[in-house]
Each structure stands twice: as structure tokens, then as C-alpha cells.
Write an enzyme that holds these catalytic residues in place. Structure first.
Site, PDB file in Angstrom:
ATOM      1  N   ASP A 179      -1.768 131.376  35.255  1.00 39.98           N
ATOM      2  CA  ASP A 179      -1.840 132.614  34.491  1.00 39.98           C
ATOM      3  C   ASP A 179      -2.511 133.746  35.266  1.00 39.98           C
ATOM      4  O   ASP A 179      -3.099 133.522  36.332  1.00 39.98           O
ATOM      5  CB  ASP A 179      -2.572 132.380  33.155  1.00 39.98           C
ATOM      6  CG  ASP A 179      -3.799 131.488  33.310  1.00 39.98           C
ATOM      7  OD1 ASP A 179      -4.343 131.410  34.424  1.00 39.98           O
ATOM      8  OD2 ASP A 179      -4.193 130.861  32.329  1.00 39.98           O
ATOM      9  N   ASN A 201     -11.062 125.897  22.589  1.00 40.29           N
ATOM     10  CA  ASN A 201     -10.147 125.971  21.434  1.00 40.29           C
ATOM     11  C   ASN A 201      -8.853 125.182  21.680  1.00 40.29           C
ATOM     12  O   ASN A 201      -7.923 125.275  20.894  1.00 40.29           O
ATOM     13  CB  ASN A 201      -9.820 127.435  21.098  1.00 40.29           C
ATOM     14  CG  ASN A 201      -9.045 128.139  22.204  1.00 40.29           C
ATOM     15  OD1 ASN A 201      -8.748 127.552  23.243  1.00 40.29           O
ATOM     16  ND2 ASN A 201      -8.714 129.406  21.994  1.00 40.29           N
ATOM     17  N   HIS A 224      -6.846 125.512  24.320  1.00 39.93           N
ATOM     18  CA  HIS A 224      -5.779 126.159  25.100  1.00 39.93           C
ATOM     19  C   HIS A 224      -5.632 125.498  26.471  1.00 39.93           C
ATOM     20  O   HIS A 224      -6.586 124.981  27.046  1.00 39.93           O
ATOM     21  CB  HIS A 224      -5.964 127.680  25.184  1.00 39.93           C
ATOM     22  CG  HIS A 224      -7.034 128.175  26.092  1.00 39.93           C
ATOM     23  ND1 HIS A 224      -7.655 129.382  25.928  1.00 39.93           N
ATOM     24  CD2 HIS A 224      -7.600 127.638  27.214  1.00 39.93           C
ATOM     25  CE1 HIS A 224      -8.534 129.561  26.889  1.00 39.93           C
ATOM     26  NE2 HIS A 224      -8.522 128.522  27.671  1.00 39.93           N
ATOM     27  N   GLU A 272      -2.713 129.849  23.619  1.00 38.86           N
ATOM     28  CA  GLU A 272      -3.753 129.839  22.605  1.00 38.86           C
ATOM     29  C   GLU A 272      -3.261 129.111  21.339  1.00 38.86           C
ATOM     30  O   GLU A 272      -2.055 128.882  21.182  1.00 38.86           O
ATOM     31  CB  GLU A 272      -4.119 131.291  22.246  1.00 38.86           C
ATOM     32  CG  GLU A 272      -4.648 132.108  23.432  1.00 38.86           C
ATOM     33  CD  GLU A 272      -6.110 131.832  23.767  1.00 38.86           C
ATOM     34  OE1 GLU A 272      -6.568 130.674  23.628  1.00 38.86           O
ATOM     35  OE2 GLU A 272      -6.800 132.778  24.178  1.00 38.86           O
TER      36      GLU A 272
HETATM   37  P1  PGA Z   1     -13.414 126.640  32.101  1.00 39.08           P
HETATM   38  O1  PGA Z   1     -12.154 127.208  31.361  1.00 39.08           O
HETATM   39  O2  PGA Z   1     -12.917 125.776  33.192  1.00 39.08           O
HETATM   40  O3  PGA Z   1     -14.129 127.857  32.609  1.00 39.08           O
HETATM   41  O4  PGA Z   1     -14.206 125.875  31.069  1.00 39.08           O
HETATM   42  C1  PGA Z   1     -11.114 126.367  31.026  1.00 39.08           C
HETATM   43  C2  PGA Z   1     -10.077 127.123  30.251  1.00 39.08           C
HETATM   44  O5  PGA Z   1     -10.434 128.036  29.494  1.00 39.08           O
HETATM   45  O6  PGA Z   1      -8.895 126.786  30.378  1.00 39.08           O
END
Ligand code: PGA
Length: 243
Positions: free
Chosen positions: A67, A136, A138, A143
Site C-alpha cells: 500500500d 482492527n 486490517h 479496513e
Molecule cells: P504495525 O502495523 O506493524 O506498525 O503494528 C501493522 C498494520 O497496521 O498493518
């Protein structure tokens, strides 16, 4: 789903890197899908070290990032393009033409999503997709309530994701976090031949429990990984504590 539970973050990163390097040494032309975030930083550090100290060759590797924010120039300090260059691409011998991220500044974002999806498909598809996971549920920027059948597309980020990224990467300033992004879709992710998801820390325990034990639901997008035939979870003890 194969689950490796490690003592902590460092061992999580080492376990993932062992698999990645073994795969790259078996197939130098590997197509690798990559995430950004705090979780993969350790993996990137070890890949860079493997190149510097052990001469691991990345010259034939092709990568596709999951992304990119909409509206951040590739040189913006918080763009994922910059993140990847600083954490990995400048430290290994991957040619510039071999790594790819969606262009969040494209004039026509819909067209950019189609271009990116086609690029992945025409490369022969992703062999290994490395993933982090949001609190969450994702994966990429897919999302909650995402549609499982979509390829690369533009998304609006949830308040929770904006707040989490503000804290981690924007000095806590929510207003500076872009509100939209381009992300590979769930379909793009599931098309990968193998998926490795890494997670660490107690703050991921609840979502990991859901990923492993709860029925598939778009409210927790990562649960869809239960449907993929070749998923490896590499998680530390804290993230595994509720399984
Ligand atoms: P993080 O993020 O590795 O900073 O915990 C993971 C994500 O949001 O996909």
C-alpha cells in the site's frame, strides 16, 4: 495455518527472515509482497544484514508493496516509498526497476490501481506475501467491512488506523496523516502462493485470537486468511497469549 510462537520480537523477525532467505536462495527470481509498519522493521534490518555480512543476493528479486498513502510524494518522509528505501531497498542490491509500490500521487487513482494489479499479475504473481496486522484486523489497508473480492483499490482509512499511524509515524499529529490510501485488495493478497503474517506484542493478542479462532468475517478482514491453503503465522508469546 502453521503457527510459530517465538519468545519475543527479535526471534519473530529471525524466524521470518530464515524462511525468506531460504526462499530467495532457492529461487533468486522470487516475487515478494511487502508490508510497512513497525512490525516488519526487524525483518528488514536482518535482510540488510544478511546482504552486508553474508552476501545474500537480492539482484533478481522483485517486490510489490501492499500500500501507499494518497497524496504523499515518494520522497515525503512518511511515504511508504521512503520507508522502504530507508529500511530495506537502499541496503540490499535490489535494482530500482525491481521494486514496486502503488503511486499515491497518480493523477488518475483508479487507473493507477488497475495498473498496479496488472503489474503484479503480469510478473507471474506473488510467491510470498509478508503481512503485518492492524489492531482492527486490517491487512494492507483493507479496513473492517472491506469487500473480499477486490483487487488493488483506493480506501478511506479508519479513525483507529489514522490514530495508530499518527502515534507511530507522525509524532502523534492526526492532522498530518493522509486519510486515504491505495492498497492491494484481499483478492490480491489471497492470490499469493504463500502468506507469512508476523505479529508481536500484547496489543495484537485479541486480533490474533480472532484470526485463529473466530469465523471469517469482513469486520475482521484478516480472518479471511483461514481460507488460504498456505499461511504461516509467526507471532511472539505475547501476541499468542489469547489463542
Ligand atoms: P504495525 O502495523 O506493524 O506498525 O503494528 C501493522 C498494520 O497496521 O498493518
Amino acid at each position: 495455518m502453521n503457527i510459530f510462537i517465538t519468545d519475543g520480537y527479535d526471534e519473530m523477525a529471525e524466524t521470518a527472515v530464515d524462511i525468506l532467505i531460504d526462499s530467495i536462495e532457492t529461487n533468486r527470481f522470487l516475487k515478494l509482497g511487502l508490508p510497512t509498519g513497525k512490525t516488519p522493521e526487524g525483518v528488514y534490518k536482518l535482510l540488510a544484514r544478511a546482504h552486508k555480512n553474508c552476501g545474500v543476493d537480492f539482484s533478481k528479486l522483485t517486490t510489490f508493496n501492499l500500500d501507499e498513502y494518497v497524496g504523499l510524494d515518494i520522497n515525503h518522509p512518511q511515504s511508504y516509498n521512503r520507508f522502504m528505501k530507508e529500511n530495506l531497498f537502499s541496503k540490499i542490491n535490489i535494482p530500482e526497476k525491481n521494486y514496486h509500490l502503488p503511486n499515491g500521487c497518480a493523477k488518475d487513482l483508479e487507473e493507477e490501481c488497475l495498473r498496479y494489479e496488472k503489474l503484479i499479475r503480469e510478473s507471474g504473481g506473488i510467491d510470498i506475501q509478508l503481512l503485518g496486522i492492524g489492531g482492527n484486523g486490517h491487512i494492507g489497508f483493507n479496513e473492517p467491512s472491506t469487500c473480499f473480492s477486490r483487487g488493488t483499490h483506493k480506501v478511506k482509512l479508519t479513525k483507529e488506523t489514522i490514530a495508530s499511524n499518527a502515534e507511530k509515524f507522525f509524532d502523534g499529529d492526526i492532522d498530518r496523516v493522509p486519510k486515504e490510501a491505495i492498497t492491494m485488495g484481499i483478492k490480491s493478497i489471497l492470490d499469493a502462493k504463500k502468506i507469512i503474517l508476523i505479529a508481536s506484542g500484547i496489543e495484537k493478542a485479541k486480533v490474533i485470537e480472532a484470526l485463529v479462532n473466530k469465523p471469517i468475517t469482513s469486520r475482521i478482514p484478516a480472518t479471511i486468511l483461514q481460507r488460504h491453503a498456505n499461511v504461516i503465522l509467526i507471532i511472539d508469546k505475547a501476541a499468542a497469549s489469547l489463542i
